[in-house]
Design an enzyme around this catalytic site. Structure first.
Site, short mmCIF file in Angstrom:
data_model
loop_
_atom_site.label_atom_id
_atom_site.label_comp_id
_atom_site.label_asym_id
_atom_site.label_seq_id
_atom_site.Cartn_x
_atom_site.Cartn_y
_atom_site.Cartn_z
N THR A 1 3.49 -8.75 -14.61
CA THR A 1 4.28 -7.71 -15.29
C THR A 1 4.66 -8.07 -16.71
OG1 THR A 1 6.49 -6.70 -15.30
CG2 THR A 1 6.28 -8.74 -14.09
N LYS B 1 8.36 -13.24 -10.57
CA LYS B 1 7.00 -12.87 -11.00
C LYS B 1 6.37 -13.99 -11.84
CE LYS B 1 6.04 -8.59 -9.52
NZ LYS B 1 4.86 -8.27 -8.70
N GLN C 1 9.72 -6.77 -4.21
CA GLN C 1 10.99 -6.12 -4.53
C GLN C 1 10.84 -5.88 -6.02
OE1 GLN C 1 13.66 -4.55 -5.80
NE2 GLN C 1 14.32 -6.55 -6.50
N HIS D 1 4.05 1.66 -15.83
CA HIS D 1 3.17 2.81 -15.58
C HIS D 1 3.80 3.68 -14.52
CE1 HIS D 1 1.84 -0.80 -13.46
NE2 HIS D 1 1.59 -0.02 -12.44
N GLN E 1 3.85 3.12 -5.17
CA GLN E 1 3.16 3.97 -6.14
C GLN E 1 1.73 3.48 -6.38
OE1 GLN E 1 4.42 5.43 -10.43
NE2 GLN E 1 3.51 3.42 -10.64
N LEU F 1 0.23 -6.32 -4.27
CA LEU F 1 1.11 -5.38 -4.99
C LEU F 1 2.52 -5.34 -4.41
CD1 LEU F 1 -1.29 -2.29 -5.36
CD2 LEU F 1 -1.21 -4.40 -6.71
N ALA F 2 2.73 -5.87 -3.22
CA ALA F 2 4.06 -5.77 -2.62
C ALA F 2 5.06 -6.60 -3.40
CB ALA F 2 4.03 -6.23 -1.17
N TYR G 1 13.97 -10.84 -10.92
CA TYR G 1 12.65 -10.24 -10.66
C TYR G 1 11.58 -10.90 -11.54
CZ TYR G 1 8.83 -6.86 -11.26
OH TYR G 1 7.58 -6.28 -11.36
N GLU H 1 7.47 -7.68 -17.80
CA GLU H 1 8.81 -8.28 -17.74
C GLU H 1 8.77 -9.79 -17.98
OE1 GLU H 1 12.27 -7.36 -16.78
OE2 GLU H 1 11.53 -5.58 -17.78
N ILE I 1 0.83 -1.23 0.00
CA ILE I 1 0.00 0.00 0.00
C ILE I 1 0.86 1.26 0.00
CG2 ILE I 1 -0.23 0.14 2.54
CD1 ILE I 1 -3.16 1.02 2.05
N ASP J 1 6.04 -7.87 7.31
CA ASP J 1 6.93 -8.08 6.17
C ASP J 1 6.38 -9.27 5.39
OD1 ASP J 1 10.13 -7.36 5.49
OD2 ASP J 1 9.35 -9.24 4.67
#
Ligand code: NAP
Ligand code: GDD
Length: 328
Positions: free
Chosen positions: A133, A160, A91, A186, A15, A88-89, A156, A135, A12, A66
């Site tokens: 994503t 994902k 790294q 975005h 961005q 949404l959390a 990353y 990515e 939260i 965490d």
């Protein structure tokens, strides 16, 4: 007024988490946010929504956790019993994931499984949104759509990918309402300066105000499909209101190189980017993703979602905000 829906948002303080909170509050949701404990305050993007110090909103509650603490996540789900979970959390920095591949795997990958499995074991009716994503596509040629080949090229993106398929698997195996939003880049004035767009606009703003610094960048040839973050969080919500869980791309369908982004930003302050940009090899990635450009037709057709802000307007919004911040 009917019963309030309850949303739990991991990330939260990021961005997207901040814009999504604002969006859901306008829709009369009760918003619960997962915040990782830190020694310095990390709520600057949502301070305006908190009861203390500004008392502007009563419907946001924060919970310290965490994402590596799976038993705490389980407890939070029991406590909050959300109608909708937005995961949404992460790294979320691709470059940093090469330095911290294991941590990235734990937070950006495994934690998703912990959340999904908790929803399943607790027999909750919670809908689940996974922040997937572009990515995932790696160097699969553009334009990428929901059927394009997934070829991740960073720790990353690999983390994902695990979350993406876990989300699909819990949907298919156990019938969870679990959706992947495959979002292309975005941006906004709330983007961290560690990402290239905001690094460029914030540096250009300081230069416009007289700073004599240089702008140290890596690969200028990479192409990204840059949209405006507030429009993308609406797309997340639309996915959760759809009649069935599915996977959707959100993008603008327009590709811009990092070099063009620089050129246009500096031209707005009447300067030539070439006088300021210095190539810094430390910013290069061991494996780069060269060209991301999304096809958002499925989201347009099924959800009625489409982007409004093009990359030039985005640059203006971000630069204007960075210049205004320096005037305060
Ligand atoms: P962001 O600004 O980097 O926010 C990430 C959030 O995750 C922050 O709230 C951060 O907390 C939190 N977080 C990081 N590590 C954590 C941990 N160990 N425990 C608990 N929370 C932790 O990212 P964003 O741009 O809003 O993106 C939201 C999500 O969408 C991310 O999953 C990202 O990977 C994904 N995504 C983003 C884009 C994009 O272009 N923005 C595109 C596709 C997908 P702190 O504030 O304390 O750091
Ligand atoms: N960050 C950064 N810093 N990137 C640079 C720099 C620099 O100094 N110089 C060049 N770049 C290039 C990167 O190599 C990449 O090709 C491009 O600029 C964009 O980099 P980022 O802004 O860091 O974003 P990203 O595309 O790697 O990742 C973002 O978008 C993904 C969706 O495609 C993040 O938000 C990810 O979390 C998200 O999944």
């Amino acid at each position: 007024m009917g019963v309030k829906k309850r949303a739990l948002i991991t990330g939260i303080t990021g961005q997207d988490g901040s814009y999504l909170s604002e969006f859901l509050l306008k829709k009369n949701y009760e918003v619960h946010g997962v915040v990782r404990p830190s020694s310095t305050l990390n709520t600057s993007r949502i301070d305006h929504l908190l009861k203390y110090p500004r008392k502007s909103h009563e419907n946001v509650q924060l919970h310290f956790c965490d994402l590596s603490d799976h038993s705490r996540l389980l407890a939070l789900l029991i406590e909050t019993r959300p109608d909708e979970i937005y995961n949404l959390a992460a790294q979320s920095h691709v470059g940093i994931s090469f330095d911290q591949p294991i941590l990235t795997g734990e937070i950006t990958g495994i934690a998703t499984a912990a959340l999904l499995d908790s929803v399943f074991r607790l027999k909750l009716d919670s809908k689940f949104y996974q922040a997937s994503t572009s990515e995932l596509f790696g160097n699969t040629p553009p334009p990428q759509n929901e059927d394009s080949i997934l070829e991740p090229r960073s720790p990353y993106a690999i983390a994902k990918l695990y979350s993406y398929f876990m989300t699909r698997n819990y949907r298919e195996a156990y019938g969870l309402f679990a959706a992947n939003g495959i979002l292309f880049n975005h941006e906004s004035p709330r983007r961290s300066e560690r990402f290239v767009t905001r690094k460029i606009t914030s540096t250009a703003a300081r230069i416009a105000k007289g700073s004599i610094e240089k702008l140290y960048l890596g690969n200028l040839s990479a192409i990204r499909d840059w949209g405006y973050a507030p429009e993308y969080v609406e797309g997340m919500w639309k996915m959760m209101q759809h009649d069935r869980p599915d996977d959707f791309i959100l993008a603008t369908g327009v590709g811009t190189t990092v070099r063009e982004f620089c050129e246009r930003t500096f031209s707005l302050i009447g300067k030539n980017y070439e006088d300021f940009v210095v190539i810094d090899e430390n910013q290069l990635r061991p494996t780069e993703v060269e060209n991301l450009l999304g096809n958002f037709r499925k989201a347009e057709k099924s959800l009625g979602w489409k982007p409004d802000t093009d990359v030039n307007s985005l640059i203006e919004i971000m630069l204007k905000s960075d210049i205004a911040a320096l005037n305060h």
